[in-house]
Design an enzyme around this catalytic site. Structure first.
Site, mmCIF file in Angstrom:
data_model
loop_
_atom_site.group_PDB
_atom_site.id
_atom_site.type_symbol
_atom_site.label_atom_id
_atom_site.label_comp_id
_atom_site.label_asym_id
_atom_site.label_seq_id
_atom_site.Cartn_x
_atom_site.Cartn_y
_atom_site.Cartn_z
ATOM 1 C CG ASP A 109 26.849 -43.091 -4.608
ATOM 2 O OD1 ASP A 109 26.045 -43.010 -3.976
ATOM 3 O OD2 ASP A 109 27.988 -43.814 -4.173
ATOM 4 C CE LYS A 159 20.677 -45.266 18.279
ATOM 5 N NZ LYS A 159 21.699 -44.399 19.059
ATOM 6 C CG ASN A 178 33.561 -53.452 15.871
ATOM 7 O OD1 ASN A 178 34.223 -53.059 17.472
ATOM 8 N ND2 ASN A 178 34.099 -52.172 15.891
ATOM 9 C CE1 TYR A 185 30.188 -51.515 7.881
ATOM 10 C CE2 TYR A 185 31.299 -52.672 8.846
ATOM 11 C CZ TYR A 185 31.099 -51.942 8.239
ATOM 12 O OH TYR A 185 31.711 -51.491 6.680
#
Ligand code: NAD
Length: 448
Positions: free
Chosen positions: A239, A296, A348, A354
């Site tokens: 991470d 966005k 979406n 994304y």
């Protein structure tokens, strides 16, 4: 995060309102607990003729100690409350044989117990022996997807397509779909091919395996680390340095080692391989879980916002996979797992960046699966729907509430549901499971 609506519906007042107003009534889904049985209740098995697949299914049901009977024994009309209905449809040679589906399921389906399982096993349509068989086998998909929408009280319906001669590869997949490990996997199709016969201990299927998990500090990644370690793997948690404390907590709990690294760093592939080689002598499982959203609409999308999402979600998995394969750090017989999203399948509003990245993850699976087969390395992806994490907690209330309910199970999934699906892919006994994208979405209406 907790689903307050679901908690409320379990109260007497909640139940009364649900009944009178016809509101969603999500059944709490049991999850896997150590020492649990694969299937805890009676199973009814049916088939179209006798096949090798049917024999393999029945051998497995015996193996897991299931109390099972065949429809031919007249159980279908008894008072039994089956926990699972398993139907071998590989014998369907033409559309005439589809009558068997109705004959087997109609008398028993209403008796299916809470959180029950329906599994139909068919022959991979593209590998059918004749056009008639291909048509009949392809038809199974419509059947299972519709039945998934009809069954109630947390039950799931899934279809497993087996290639010819892949009956000996079914075990890890059937164990997964029968058990509470697949609680939030509904309305899905898994494809099983042939492969080497690898036997693993179902209580520790990943014993001796080294698994790299990116984005392991929290959310779904932390659950993946936990679940793979439960199954015996040594986990390398990756991470960003900003999340060092959270990553430390995860690795302290599961053992293994940690690597503080931004997966988009130019030298991330080399550092990943070097860490695995130096600390663990190599790598068997890679889970590309690290991911970000920067939503966005395209008209308002800045270049840096677009690039950041593609870099983390797609280009990093692509570069790291390529290097691990080329350098030999990922051993033959290993497993690569991508984390896509139903947004990558359905699209979406506000997520062009994304969804591009997550559809690209599916591309990664499809591009590599045939190439890696010769090294017996498998590559698959999960596509989560609405999972209860910090990522979804940030979604505005109304959108969040809709996201949770618009699926057959009428609730969000838990990070462990994604992790269990990944553990099934990672199991070396899943040698015939490659090139799959399995949604963990409770049969979401999005992109269905
Ligand atoms: P999360 O934001 O809670 O956790 C993501 C983790 O990835 C964090 O620990 C973060 O620090 C790490 N990370 C981000 N960028 C990184 C980078 N450049 N290098 C290394 N680590 C980095 O998210 P989550 O909800 O647990 O999601 C995990 C994965 O599942 C993501 O790929 C996400 O797109 C996908 N997913 C989530 C959902 C959902 O409903 N939560 C749905 C579909 C897909």
């Amino acid at each position: 995060m907790t689903d307050r609506y679901q908690t409320f519906t379990r109260t007497p007042l909640g139940q009364a309102l649900v009944k009178n107003l016809g509101l969603p009534d999500p059944t709490p889904l049991p999850r896997w607990r150590d020492g649990a049985r694969v299937i805890d209740g009676p199973v009814v098995f049916g088939s179209i003729g006798e096949t090798d697949t049917g024999k393999a299914i029945q051998a497995l049901l015996r193996d897991v100690g299931a109390n099972f009977s065949t429809a031919a024994e007249g159980v279908a009309s008894s008072e039994l409350r089956p926990k699972a209905l398993v139907f071998d449809a590989t014998g369907a040679a033409s559309t005439a044989d589809l009558s068997s589906l109705q004959r087997f399921f109609s008398p028993v389906i209403r008796q299916l117990g809470a959180a029950g399982r329906v599994i139909v096993v068919g022959r991979t349509p593209e590998l059918a022996a004749s056009p008639e068989q291909q048509i009949a086998q392809r038809a199974l998909e419509g059947f299972t997807r519709s039945l998934g929408k009809e069954v109630k009280r947390g039950a799931t319906v899934n279809l497993v397509y087996a290639a010819p001669d892949a009956h000996d590869q079914l075990e890890s997949t059937l164990r997964f779909f029968l058990s509470p490990k697949s609680a939030y996997v509904d309305g899905q199709v898994a494809r099983i091919g042939t492969g080497p016969l690898v036997a693993t201990d179902p209580t520790q299927p990943l014993a001796g395996q080294i698994a790299l998990v990116t984005g392991a500090a929290r959310g779904i990644g932390a659950a993946i680390a936990d679940t793979l370690a439960r199954d015996g793997a040594t986990v390398i948690g990756v991470d960003v340095p900003q999340n060092a404390n959270d990553l430390r907590k995860v690795i302290t709990k599961v053992g293994g080692s940690e690597l503080l690294l931004d997966v988009t760093a130019i030298d991330a592939p080399q550092r990943t391989a070097a860490h695995a080689e130096e600390h663990h002598g190599g790598l068997d499982i890679v889970v590309h879980n690290a991911g970000i959203t920067r939503d966005k609409r395209l008209a308002n999308m800045r270049t840096d916002t677009w690039e950041a999402v593609l870099d983390v979600n797609l280009r990093a998995p692509e570069r790291i996979t390529a290097y691990l394969l080329e350098s030999g750090a990922l051993r033959d017989g290993g497993s690569v797992i991508g984390v896509s999203s139903i947004a990558g399948i359905a699209g979406n509003n506000g997520q062009t960046n994304y969804a591009t990245s997550k559809a690209g993850v599916i591309g990664l699976v499809q591009a590599y699966a045939p190439k890696l087969a010769e090294r017996q390395i498998r590559i698959n992806a999960v596509a989560p729907g609405f999972i209860e994490t910090e990522m979804t907690a940030r979604v505005p209330f109304a959108i969040r509430e809709v996201g949770r309910r618009i699926n057959s199970l009428q609730q969000g999934g838990q990070p462990v549901d994604v992790a269990e699906t990944i553990a099934w892919f990672a199991d070396p006994a899943s040698a015939g499971v490659t090139g799959n994208v399995v949604r963990v979405c409770g049969q979401s209406m999005l992109g269905a």
